[in-house]
Structure formats: C-alpha cells, structure tokens
Design a protein around this motif. Sequence first.
Motif, short mmCIF file in Angstrom:
data_model
loop_
_atom_site.label_atom_id
_atom_site.label_comp_id
_atom_site.label_asym_id
_atom_site.label_seq_id
_atom_site.Cartn_x
_atom_site.Cartn_y
_atom_site.Cartn_z
N ALA A 14 -36.98 -20.34 13.93
CA ALA A 14 -36.00 -21.14 13.19
C ALA A 14 -36.52 -21.49 11.80
CB ALA A 14 -35.68 -22.42 13.97
N TYR A 18 -34.90 -20.56 8.23
CA TYR A 18 -34.59 -21.62 7.28
C TYR A 18 -35.14 -21.29 5.89
CZ TYR A 18 -34.38 -26.37 5.31
OH TYR A 18 -34.13 -27.46 4.50
N ALA A 35 -29.84 -20.86 11.23
CA ALA A 35 -31.06 -21.64 11.44
C ALA A 35 -30.76 -22.88 12.28
CB ALA A 35 -31.65 -22.05 10.09
N MET A 38 -30.67 -21.97 15.83
CA MET A 38 -32.02 -21.68 16.33
C MET A 38 -32.81 -22.97 16.55
SD MET A 38 -32.72 -18.35 13.91
CE MET A 38 -34.30 -17.88 14.60
N TYR A 39 -32.66 -23.94 15.64
CA TYR A 39 -33.33 -25.23 15.84
C TYR A 39 -32.79 -25.94 17.08
CZ TYR A 39 -35.80 -25.28 11.33
OH TYR A 39 -36.65 -25.01 10.28
N GLU A 62 -32.13 -29.39 12.76
CA GLU A 62 -30.79 -28.83 12.94
C GLU A 62 -29.77 -29.62 12.11
OE1 GLU A 62 -27.08 -28.52 16.01
OE2 GLU A 62 -28.93 -29.41 16.75
#
Length: 289
Positions: A14, A18, A35, A38-39, A62
Amino acid sequence: MAPQSQAQILLSKADKKYHSSPGWFSSGSTKYEEAGDMYQHAANQFKIEKSFKDAGDAFAKEADCRQRANETNDAANAWWNAAKAYKQGFPDLAVNALGQTITYLTKAGRFRQAADREKEIAQIHLQESGDLRKACESFERAGEWYAQEDATATANGCLKDAADLHAELDEFLPAITLYERVANHSLTSSLTKYSVKEYWMRAALCALAAQDTVLAKRNMAKYAAQDATFPSTREARFVDILVEAIENGDPEAFTGAVVEYDQVLKLDNWKTSILLKIKKTINDEVSLA
C-alpha cells in the motif's frame, strides 16, 4: 530479521502504491483509490493479527487516501474504523480518530451520526481516562446534536449524564439547568413522565449542595406547579425533610432521612456522593456555631 507478517506485507504494498507515480492512463485520484483499498486490506489483516495500533494507523492512512480521492464519506468511515481499532488500548488515539470522523459528518450535515461518535468520545473520557470535564463537554455536545435531530430520548440520556458530571464537578447551577431541561422534555410523553420526579429530585439536591435552600424550595414549588402529583411523591417528601434538617442545622435528622430513604429506594453512587457533600455543609455550620 524476523519475517514480515501478512499485514506488514500488505502495508508495504500500500505504501508503495501511495508513493508511486500515476501511470500514463490513470489519474492521481485512481492511485489514491487503489492505495486506500490496499491500506484497508492491510488494516483488516492487522486486526486479525490483533495488532490494533497498526490497524488503526493503516485505517488512518486509508482515510488520507479517501480524502485525496475526494471520497469524503469513505474517509469518515475509515477514521471510524481507525477509532474502533484504537479503542483496543489506545484511548487518546481513538478520541482523535473520532474527532476526525465528526469533522466530516458535521460538514455533511449528518448530525445524528456525529452525535453517536461524540457520545463514544464521552464514554472514552469517562471510562478510560477518567476526565470528567471532557466527558461532560462531549455528553452535552452529543445531547444538543441529538436534540436537533429529534432523537429526544437519546438526547435526554446524554444531557442527564452531562448534568450528573456537572454535579460531580461541583458545578451545581449548570446541572440544575440540564436536569430541568430533561424533565421538561420527559413531561411531554406518557412513556417518560414517570422519570420526571427523579430529575427534579436531583436538581433539588444540587441546590442543597450549593447551600441554597431558598433556591431548592422555590424550585420545588415550581415543579409542583408543573405536576400537581409531585409533592406527594417519595422523592419530593425526601427533599422537604432534608431542607428542614439543613435549615435547623440538624445533621442527625438529615442522616435519619437518608437512611430511611435508602431502605425503600436504594441510593445510587451519585446520590450517595452528593448527599455526603450536603451533610458536610451542615456539619461545617454546626462546628462554627
């Protein structure tokens, strides 16, 4: 070096997304959306691994991504998820995350949800840090927002909690104002009218704790004018006996009334505490005589 956990691997991916540059055929917004997803996955994995601080941190990242992608509702939800993770042992971080959530909710006009989060903050201050002042402020703020949204019963619960805390902080006049406000709301419904005598008794005890029997008697007369059945209640008779004992400087009569009341209606911790404060004022006056 210890091997990375599954959550740490997801977090690294992540972070890489980012900090990556947008591709030829994608926008910066798309990058942050990906991202953010993914977070979120990393945060949930941290929760599975019971690494709650790391989970909260990942949800906070996130939230940053959701904001950068102009997904404000998702940003608010991410901060709430962060708060729930932080509540597992990190109350200060939980309060901060809830505050971030509230900022988004109030900007969107979602005051009922903001009140829910503010109530959570109050409970954290009360149960985790023991900060009565901040808990009182949050309960009162939540109560105001609930009232705006016509959630009257929930508003009353928060305002009553705020009143209790004002009294514990020896702020008796603000406590009286809130108890009377809750009582007035409760009078309007047959479902809640039964609780009015409790709020009025608490308000009267606050007046006595403020060493103002004149105010207590004036308010008791006002309450009787609002509900003709109130003077005959056990609560009202109890207050009347206490007022007489205080005005006569008679701590024994005061104690006897408290013991008799407790045998019929068990005193809770709040009443016990404020009655001790009131009795001390009688004893102080007697010792000075």
